[in-house]
Scaffold this motif. Structure first.
Motif, short mmCIF file in Angstrom:
data_model
loop_
_atom_site.label_atom_id
_atom_site.label_comp_id
_atom_site.label_asym_id
_atom_site.label_seq_id
_atom_site.Cartn_x
_atom_site.Cartn_y
_atom_site.Cartn_z
N SER A 255 0.75 -1.26 -0.08
CA SER A 255 -0.34 0.29 0.08
C SER A 255 0.82 1.15 0.11
N TYR A 256 2.12 1.23 0.64
CA TYR A 256 2.94 2.04 0.17
C TYR A 256 3.18 2.66 -0.55
N PHE A 257 3.50 1.66 -1.24
CA PHE A 257 3.80 2.20 -2.73
C PHE A 257 2.73 2.20 -4.16
N ARG B 188 7.70 4.12 -5.92
CA ARG B 188 8.71 2.86 -6.60
C ARG B 188 9.23 2.63 -8.27
N THR B 189 8.87 3.12 -8.67
CA THR B 189 9.04 4.60 -10.28
C THR B 189 10.05 5.12 -10.40
N PRO C 57 4.18 -5.50 -8.35
CA PRO C 57 4.60 -4.93 -9.44
C PRO C 57 5.52 -4.39 -9.20
N PRO C 58 6.65 -4.28 -10.13
CA PRO C 58 8.03 -4.56 -10.39
C PRO C 58 8.45 -2.88 -10.03
N HIS C 59 10.10 -3.11 -9.12
CA HIS C 59 10.20 -1.39 -8.65
C HIS C 59 11.53 -1.14 -9.59
N GLU C 60 11.49 0.04 -10.07
CA GLU C 60 12.21 0.27 -11.13
C GLU C 60 13.32 1.15 -10.06
N VAL C 61 13.20 1.30 -8.86
CA VAL C 61 14.14 2.13 -8.23
C VAL C 61 14.61 1.07 -6.54
#
Length: 362
Positions: free
Chosen positions: A161-163, A171-172, A212-216
């Protein structure tokens, strides 16, 4: 006369700053600025006016004296510049910006002669935390002898939920990730205690979030070198259940519960030539009073008390007021905020390249 203060940003941290403004006898909350539809209700709960933008606010009420910026990182510089242009003192949440170039442009703008009477502070509130203040007093008293090394941890678990939208930028976006959101606090604290960091090496922790993927980045193990000669290691990670972090250790954030039966865990261990210190239990280990300074002797134990009066957010606001009124020098200036940001960008470069990154003294 009370300083008239506005809060820009109605997210997680904005209302917390607003409570400090409301409780300080030297400040008056006059508006909450945020375009989100939910902001009007938050403003009503705070018993203040709501405006969707700074121009709308300036058109409707007398110009405020000061503003606290609590918006996403990439918006800090344009908002701070706009406020300074209108002669409004600024306290901007950390990090100062999402890039060194824009942060430096803000400092350049703030230093122009026409803006020299205005205050620009960066909200590294941990400089006002009683555990950090006590640690600095112990170091400054030479109680540990010459500082040699420091080991630090900031490790906990953030839920999905944080993201989630509308904060999926965490996250992106370049503004997101554990380095600019969380590590920047500890970088500033460590530089407050030991002086500027001049070299960093970093290795990524294994990724845990795929959907979902995290880009960072989710975490990193760091080696830090300070201009003073102190060396340090630090582990930062937001993907592991853990009590080893500043918030749980100090109880600073009421949204993050402190550990139960296990007690509060330490997050810094500082090693000196005469003694070492763990924080936040504030335990000092030495051979004081022993026949010999030697590993064959039993260590002596001393525990320091910490004055818990005043919360860091309230103390930071009180300091902001004192600086505006010319009665105090800035505890965390724009230059301090720039230095913390520079180290964080150095950490990210080290993560991307695998190389050790040298940082200039500025």
């Amino acid at each position: 006369m009370s300083l008239r203060v506005i809060i820009v940003g109605a997210g997680l941290i904005g209302p917390r700053h607003a409570q400090s403004v409301l409780s300080n006898p030297s400040t008056k909350l006059v508006a909450l600025i945020d375009p989100a539809s939910s902001a009007a209700l938050i403003a009503s709960q705070l018993d203040t006016k709501h405006f969707p933008s700074i121009p709308a606010m300036l058109a409707a009420i007398p110009r405020p004296d000061a503003a606290i910026i609590c918006t996403p990182n990439h918006t800090h510089v344009p908002i701070a510049t706009e406020l300074l242009t209108h002669g409004i003192h600024v306290l901007v949440e950390k990090p100062l910006s999402d890039s060194l170039e824009s942060a430096q442009s803000l400092l350049n703008f703030a230093s122009r002669p026409e803006n020299s009477h205005l205050t620009l502070l960066v909200g590294h509130h941990r400089r006002f935390n009683p555990y950090v203040e006590k640690t600095k007093q112990i170091l400054d008293s030479n109680s540990l002898g010459n500082p040699i090394a420091v080991n630090g941890l900031w490790t906990l678990y953030k839920p999905p939920s944080y993201f989630a939208p509308p904060t999926d930028w965490r996250r992106t976006s370049k503004s997101g990730g554990v380095v600019p959101i969380n590590l920047v606090h500890d970088i500033d604290t460590l530089q407050y205690l030991f002086g500027p960091i001049t070299r960093v090496h970093a290795e990524k922790t294994p990724r845990q979030r795929a959907n979902p993927p995290h880009e960072v980045e989710e975490g990193a193990a760091l080696i830090l070198c300070f201009a003073s000669g102190v060396v340090g290691t630090f582990l930062v990670c937001d993907a592991t259940p853990s009590p080893y972090n500043f918030e749980m250790g100090t109880g600073e954030n009421p949204l993050i519960p402190s550990p139960g039966a296990g007690g509060r865990a330490d997050f810094y261990r500082i090693f000196g030539a005469e003694a070492c210190l763990s924080v936040p239990d504030m335990t000092r280990w030495s051979y004081d009073g022993r026949a010999e300074k030697s590993w064959t002797e039993e260590l002596a134990v001393e525990r320091f008390e910490v004055d818990q009066r005043g919360t860091p957010f309230d103390l930071k606001l009180a300091h902001f007021v004192e600086v505006i009124k010319g009665r105090a020098r800035p505890r965390c200036s724009g230059e301090d905020g720039l230095r913390a940001l520079m180290v964080c960008e150095g950490v990210r470069r080290a993560l991307e390249t695998g190389e050790t990154v040298e940082l200039p003294l500025v």
